[in-house]
Design a protein around this motif. Structure first.
Motif, PDB file in Angstrom:
ATOM      1  N   GLU A 106       0.639  -1.188   0.271  1.00 24.79           N
ATOM      2  CA  GLU A 106      -0.641   0.032   0.504  1.00 24.79           C
ATOM      3  C   GLU A 106       1.035   1.464   0.049  1.00 24.79           C
ATOM      4  OE1 GLU A 106      -3.939   1.288   2.288  1.00 24.79           O
ATOM      5  OE2 GLU A 106      -3.236  -0.245   3.072  1.00 24.79           O
ATOM      6  N   LYS A 107       1.829   1.408   0.785  1.00 28.13           N
ATOM      7  CA  LYS A 107       2.644   2.191   0.705  1.00 28.13           C
ATOM      8  C   LYS A 107       3.783   3.002  -0.462  1.00 28.13           C
ATOM      9  CE  LYS A 107       3.660   3.149   5.740  1.00 28.13           C
ATOM     10  NZ  LYS A 107       4.784   2.484   6.955  1.00 28.13           N
ATOM     11  N   GLN A 108       4.244   1.897  -0.831  1.00 32.68           N
ATOM     12  CA  GLN A 108       5.116   2.072  -1.978  1.00 32.68           C
ATOM     13  C   GLN A 108       3.483   2.588  -2.814  1.00 32.68           C
ATOM     14  OE1 GLN A 108       4.902  -0.732   0.206  1.00 32.68           O
ATOM     15  NE2 GLN A 108       6.973  -1.245  -0.599  1.00 32.68           N
ATOM     16  N   GLU A 109       2.328   1.979  -3.172  1.00 29.33           N
ATOM     17  CA  GLU A 109       1.465   2.190  -3.613  1.00 29.33           C
ATOM     18  C   GLU A 109       1.457   3.761  -4.224  1.00 29.33           C
ATOM     19  OE1 GLU A 109      -1.157  -0.932  -5.341  1.00 29.33           O
ATOM     20  OE2 GLU A 109      -2.611   0.192  -4.759  1.00 29.33           O
ATOM     21  N   GLN A 110       1.165   3.863  -3.009  1.00 25.12           N
ATOM     22  CA  GLN A 110       0.543   5.861  -2.735  1.00 25.12           C
ATOM     23  C   GLN A 110       1.622   6.447  -3.490  1.00 25.12           C
ATOM     24  OE1 GLN A 110      -0.248   6.099   1.397  1.00 25.12           O
ATOM     25  NE2 GLN A 110      -2.427   5.372   1.126  1.00 25.12           N
ATOM     26  N   GLN A 111       2.603   6.067  -2.839  1.00 22.92           N
ATOM     27  CA  GLN A 111       4.286   6.877  -3.282  1.00 22.92           C
ATOM     28  C   GLN A 111       3.948   7.248  -5.083  1.00 22.92           C
ATOM     29  OE1 GLN A 111       7.517   5.671  -1.271  1.00 22.92           O
ATOM     30  NE2 GLN A 111       9.013   7.274  -2.906  1.00 22.92           N
ATOM     31  N   GLU A 115       3.977   9.849  -8.030  1.00 26.78           N
ATOM     32  CA  GLU A 115       5.447  10.646  -8.470  1.00 26.78           C
ATOM     33  C   GLU A 115       4.843  10.394  -8.975  1.00 26.78           C
ATOM     34  OE1 GLU A 115       8.581   8.078  -7.309  1.00 26.78           O
ATOM     35  OE2 GLU A 115       8.776   8.780  -5.571  1.00 26.78           O
ATOM     36  N   ASN A 116       4.053   9.366  -9.826  1.00 20.86           N
ATOM     37  CA  ASN A 116       3.549   9.369 -11.764  1.00 20.86           C
ATOM     38  C   ASN A 116       2.466  10.086 -12.147  1.00 20.86           C
ATOM     39  OD1 ASN A 116       6.035   7.404 -12.064  1.00 20.86           O
ATOM     40  ND2 ASN A 116       5.377   6.830 -10.374  1.00 20.86           N
ATOM     41  N   LYS A 117       2.144  10.729 -10.621  1.00 20.94           N
ATOM     42  CA  LYS A 117       0.056  11.225 -11.107  1.00 20.94           C
ATOM     43  C   LYS A 117      -0.509   9.994 -11.893  1.00 20.94           C
ATOM     44  CE  LYS A 117       2.307  15.949 -11.832  1.00 20.94           C
ATOM     45  NZ  LYS A 117       2.808  16.839 -12.648  1.00 20.94           N
ATOM     46  N   PHE A 118      -0.374   9.035 -11.688  1.00 17.49           N
ATOM     47  CA  PHE A 118      -0.924   7.476 -11.810  1.00 17.49           C
ATOM     48  C   PHE A 118      -1.969   7.508 -11.256  1.00 17.49           C
ATOM     49  CE2 PHE A 118      -1.607   3.383 -13.569  1.00 17.49           C
ATOM     50  CZ  PHE A 118      -1.172   3.458 -14.614  1.00 17.49           C
ATOM     51  N   LYS A 119      -3.360   6.736 -10.904  1.00 15.57           N
ATOM     52  CA  LYS A 119      -3.726   6.656 -10.245  1.00 15.57           C
ATOM     53  C   LYS A 119      -4.308   4.922  -9.828  1.00 15.57           C
ATOM     54  CE  LYS A 119      -8.951   6.940  -9.138  1.00 15.57           C
ATOM     55  NZ  LYS A 119      -8.333   6.716  -7.392  1.00 15.57           N
ATOM     56  N   ILE A 120      -4.083   4.825  -8.601  1.00 13.60           N
ATOM     57  CA  ILE A 120      -3.431   2.996  -9.443  1.00 13.60           C
ATOM     58  C   ILE A 120      -4.260   2.414  -8.911  1.00 13.60           C
ATOM     59  CG2 ILE A 120      -2.749   1.266  -8.476  1.00 13.60           C
ATOM     60  CD1 ILE A 120      -0.194   2.774  -8.547  1.00 13.60           C
ATOM     61  N   LEU A 121      -5.401   1.551  -9.489  1.00 14.22           N
ATOM     62  CA  LEU A 121      -6.606   0.723  -8.452  1.00 14.22           C
ATOM     63  C   LEU A 121      -6.206  -0.466  -8.329  1.00 14.22           C
ATOM     64  CD1 LEU A 121      -9.342   2.284 -11.853  1.00 14.22           C
ATOM     65  CD2 LEU A 121      -9.135   2.511  -9.288  1.00 14.22           C
ATOM     66  N   ASN A 122      -5.341  -1.115  -8.693  1.00 10.83           N
ATOM     67  CA  ASN A 122      -4.831  -2.901  -9.025  1.00 10.83           C
ATOM     68  C   ASN A 122      -3.869  -2.505  -9.146  1.00 10.83           C
ATOM     69  OD1 ASN A 122      -5.587  -5.284  -8.453  1.00 10.83           O
ATOM     70  ND2 ASN A 122      -7.295  -5.384  -9.568  1.00 10.83           N
TER      71      ASN A 122
ATOM     72  N   GLU B 126       2.576  -5.683 -11.629  1.00  9.49           N
ATOM     73  CA  GLU B 126       1.890  -4.339 -12.663  1.00  9.49           C
ATOM     74  C   GLU B 126       1.283  -3.753 -11.778  1.00  9.49           C
ATOM     75  OE1 GLU B 126       2.481  -7.068 -14.333  1.00  9.49           O
ATOM     76  OE2 GLU B 126       4.307  -6.808 -15.178  1.00  9.49           O
ATOM     77  N   PHE B 127       1.020  -2.241 -11.694  1.00  4.56           N
ATOM     78  CA  PHE B 127       0.221  -1.787 -11.508  1.00  4.56           C
ATOM     79  C   PHE B 127      -1.266  -0.725 -12.572  1.00  4.56           C
ATOM     80  CE2 PHE B 127       3.692  -1.166  -8.660  1.00  4.56           C
ATOM     81  CZ  PHE B 127       3.348  -0.982  -7.394  1.00  4.56           C
ATOM     82  N   TYR B 128      -2.106  -1.001 -11.975  1.00  6.38           N
ATOM     83  CA  TYR B 128      -3.159  -1.237 -13.578  1.00  6.38           C
ATOM     84  C   TYR B 128      -3.998   0.446 -13.019  1.00  6.38           C
ATOM     85  CZ  TYR B 128      -2.073  -5.754 -14.885  1.00  6.38           C
ATOM     86  OH  TYR B 128      -1.518  -6.849 -15.322  1.00  6.38           O
ATOM     87  N   GLY B 129      -4.500   0.980 -13.702  1.00  9.71           N
ATOM     88  CA  GLY B 129      -4.831   2.920 -13.328  1.00  9.71           C
ATOM     89  C   GLY B 129      -5.177   3.439 -14.545  1.00  9.71           C
ATOM     90  N   TYR B 130      -4.941   4.217 -14.104  1.00 10.05           N
ATOM     91  CA  TYR B 130      -5.165   5.697 -15.305  1.00 10.05           C
ATOM     92  C   TYR B 130      -4.518   6.711 -15.205  1.00 10.05           C
ATOM     93  CZ  TYR B 130      -9.800   3.592 -15.981  1.00 10.05           C
ATOM     94  OH  TYR B 130     -10.682   2.752 -16.223  1.00 10.05           O
ATOM     95  N   CYS B 131      -3.612   7.269 -16.334  1.00 15.79           N
ATOM     96  CA  CYS B 131      -2.434   8.104 -16.148  1.00 15.79           C
ATOM     97  C   CYS B 131      -2.811   9.217 -16.539  1.00 15.79           C
ATOM     98  CB  CYS B 131      -1.630   7.599 -17.377  1.00 15.79           C
ATOM     99  SG  CYS B 131      -2.240   7.975 -18.530  1.00 15.79           S
TER     100      CYS B 131
END
Lengths: 136, 136
Positions: A106-111, A115-122, B126-131
């Motif tokens: 979770e933490k790495q995912e948020q970071q 950093e990449n302005k990427f919305k991670i869903l999964n 792999e992280f899935y989401g929206y750029c």
DNA sequence: ATATTTGCAAACGTTTTGCATAGTG
DNA sequence: CACTATGCAAAACGTTTGCAAATAT
């Protein structure tokens, strides 16, 4: 009637012998199955669907997220989307098992999201190596 | 002559125009490329190989680990195996970019290896989401 | 009764193969 | 010169499609 059977029906599908058998087999499997392995297990219970039926059923179930198709090192595997887990991929016997993992990322995912302005869903995570049997 | 060119030769391959072009394009790309995207970029520099040549070249380079083939949501992508990184998969525009990650998974990896008696050599994430562009 | 599902055969697209020629080391 | 790489055409393979009969709701 279990949850999976319900989700088949709420997708507009009918609860046929083949759909029931495919989802039951995948539900009871501890590892991911290829199309061929699935067909073999169907044969074992005397269900021998036509090729095109297999394609259509797997297509239907995948499309409606009743099952998940996952391509790992070039081979398609099917599984039931149950809980959050990752995969152990044995490079010896080629078996793929599921492993519980919790929310450690979770933490790495948020970071990374920030950093990449990427919305991670999964996410999906596979570990490659050798299972107990295949380590010499 | 760069590292990749050397590794082609040490695999018994010859440094042809096509091999050079394929690996150069993949080296310079910030994201993963499909076969079709690769072919398009080759066309742009006036290299138009036969279909079977493309299959054979990608096969050769993949077999000798000069490039890596990665199937993500059903589509094959090619990339150069450079450093340890993971992927951001945009479900909007379908682009796949690389993201540096460091060794954050080491502890979990060790724990999973122990619990499952599994010798882990590698992993993919792999992280899935929206750029940024595809978030409305 | 109606809509979905199934098997069959044909069609389709992608990948692979055999062979002769061209190109690389 | 020896061996790999390439293009071409044909073959092989997996997947999809159209249709009529069977089945589920």
């Amino acid at each position: 009637m279990n949850t999976i059977h319900k989700s088949i029906q709420s997708s507009g599908g009918r609860l046929t012998k083949i759909k029931k058998a495919i989802t039951d087999i995948l539900s009871q499997s501890c590892c991911l199955l290829t199309k061929q392995e699935l067909v073999n297990q169907l044969k074992a219970i005397h269900i021998k669907p036509n090729r095109s039926t297999i394609f259509r059923e797997l297509g239907f179930l995948t499309k409606h997220n009743v099952i998940i198709k996952n391509t790992i090192v070039g081979i398609d595997y099917y599984e039931i989307p149950k809980g959050h887990h990752h995969h152990l991929v044995c490079m010896g016997c080629k078996s793929i098992s599921k492993v519980e993992f919790g929310n450690h990322l979770e933490k790495q995912e948020q970071q990374i999201a920030k950093e990449n302005k990427f919305k991670i869903l999964n996410h999906s995570l596979e570990f490659y190596g050798y299972c107990h049997k295949c380590q010499v």
